[in-house]
Design a protein around this motif. Structure first.
Motif, PDB file in Angstrom:
ATOM      1  N   GLY A 114      24.042 -36.354  -4.708  1.00 52.13           N
ATOM      2  CA  GLY A 114      24.395 -35.598  -5.908  1.00 52.13           C
ATOM      3  C   GLY A 114      24.188 -36.346  -7.208  1.00 52.13           C
ATOM      4  N   TYR A 115      23.320 -37.358  -7.211  1.00 54.64           N
ATOM      5  CA  TYR A 115      23.146 -38.202  -8.391  1.00 54.64           C
ATOM      6  C   TYR A 115      21.839 -37.997  -9.151  1.00 54.64           C
ATOM      7  N   LEU A 116      21.040 -37.037  -8.754  1.00 50.72           N
ATOM      8  CA  LEU A 116      19.737 -36.864  -9.394  1.00 50.72           C
ATOM      9  C   LEU A 116      19.646 -35.487 -10.023  1.00 50.72           C
ATOM     10  N   ARG A 117      19.178 -35.428 -11.271  1.00 46.79           N
ATOM     11  CA  ARG A 117      19.033 -34.133 -11.934  1.00 46.79           C
ATOM     12  C   ARG A 117      17.583 -33.794 -12.283  1.00 46.79           C
ATOM     13  N   LYS A 118      16.719 -34.829 -12.331  1.00 44.05           N
ATOM     14  CA  LYS A 118      15.326 -34.549 -12.693  1.00 44.05           C
ATOM     15  C   LYS A 118      14.454 -35.731 -12.299  1.00 44.05           C
ATOM     16  N   VAL A 119      13.179 -35.421 -11.960  1.00 41.23           N
ATOM     17  CA  VAL A 119      12.185 -36.438 -11.634  1.00 41.23           C
ATOM     18  C   VAL A 119      10.932 -36.123 -12.449  1.00 41.23           C
ATOM     19  N   ILE A 160       6.821 -42.973 -12.603  1.00 42.36           N
ATOM     20  CA  ILE A 160       7.827 -42.101 -12.017  1.00 42.36           C
ATOM     21  C   ILE A 160       9.173 -42.460 -12.625  1.00 42.36           C
ATOM     22  N   ILE A 161       9.808 -41.469 -13.248  1.00 44.68           N
ATOM     23  CA  ILE A 161      11.089 -41.675 -13.916  1.00 44.68           C
ATOM     24  C   ILE A 161      12.114 -40.742 -13.301  1.00 44.68           C
ATOM     25  N   LEU A 162      13.270 -41.310 -12.968  1.00 45.07           N
ATOM     26  CA  LEU A 162      14.379 -40.534 -12.429  1.00 45.07           C
ATOM     27  C   LEU A 162      15.429 -40.336 -13.520  1.00 45.07           C
ATOM     28  N   PHE A 163      15.978 -39.132 -13.571  1.00 45.55           N
ATOM     29  CA  PHE A 163      17.066 -38.815 -14.493  1.00 45.55           C
ATOM     30  C   PHE A 163      18.307 -38.555 -13.642  1.00 45.55           C
ATOM     31  N   TYR A 164      19.336 -39.334 -13.862  1.00 44.99           N
ATOM     32  CA  TYR A 164      20.535 -39.270 -13.037  1.00 44.99           C
ATOM     33  C   TYR A 164      21.586 -38.334 -13.633  1.00 44.99           C
ATOM     34  N   THR A 165      22.511 -37.923 -12.786  1.00 54.90           N
ATOM     35  CA  THR A 165      23.675 -37.178 -13.255  1.00 54.90           C
ATOM     36  C   THR A 165      24.659 -38.172 -13.869  1.00 54.90           C
ATOM     37  N   ASP A 166      25.623 -37.655 -14.598  1.00 53.92           N
ATOM     38  CA  ASP A 166      26.643 -38.510 -15.202  1.00 53.92           C
ATOM     39  C   ASP A 166      27.488 -39.225 -14.151  1.00 53.92           C
ATOM     40  N   ASP A 167      27.537 -38.684 -12.938  1.00 51.14           N
ATOM     41  CA  ASP A 167      28.324 -39.295 -11.868  1.00 51.14           C
ATOM     42  C   ASP A 167      27.708 -40.585 -11.322  1.00 51.14           C
TER      43      ASP A 167
END
Length: 163
Positions: A55-60, A105-112
């Motif tokens: 549950g820690y990823l919001r966008k790639v 490749i860039i990962l965008f994480y959730t606030d959690d």
């Protein structure tokens, strides 16, 4: 003591099903561009899966650059309420083989995804991810459609850009 609750109408199997489609895209990109190997594509997909399941990823964001100039890109955005999305087959990512190719490749994480979460997952990740301030607006590229990958109410919406 802290507690957290997450309600979802999808399972880990749904996340894995969606990641399989993203992984297929990554392998097609690797094969067509030569910018990364199939093994590297699989490592990226594994990390994406670990972060999504947790549950820690919001966008790639994936961008093909040639000597620092954007050539094409895709961005996958997590959707946990896919009622409006229709699942597509992987594909449409036979990108060009260019000189000076680099796949960012860039990962965008959730606030959690805080320091504690990073510590707990660090041993499960294949890639040593590092912070970046790279621009992922793809303002030098033209929007070129996309695809949706879904399983039950979990999905990733892919947006494409090209020159």
């Amino acid at each position: 003591m802290n507690t957290a609750t997450r309600t979802a109408t999808y399972t880990e199997v749904d996340v894995v099903n969606v990641v399989r489609r993203v992984k297929a895209d990554l392998i097609m990109i690797a094969d067509s561009t030569g910018a990364i190997t199939r093994d590297e594509a699989s490592q990226y997909a594994k990390d994406i899966e670990v972060l999504l399941v947790s549950g820690y990823l919001r966008k790639v964001d994936l961008t093909l650059l040639s000597y620092g100039v954007e050539k094409t890109a895709v961005q996958y955005t997590v959707d946990t309420n896919t009622g409006l999305l229709t699942s597509s087959r992987p594909g449409g990512v036979l990108w060009p083989r260019v000189a000076g190719a680099y796949l960012r490749i860039i990962l965008f994480y959730t606030d959690d995804y805080d320091d504690e979460a990073r510590r707990k997952l660090s041993h499960r990740l294949e890639i040593a991810w590092s912070p970046t301030s790279a621009d992922t607006s793809h303002s030098t590229l033209t929007p070129a459609g996309g695809r949706d990958y879904t399983s039950n109410s979990f999905g990733m919406q892919r947006k494409d850009w090209t020159q």
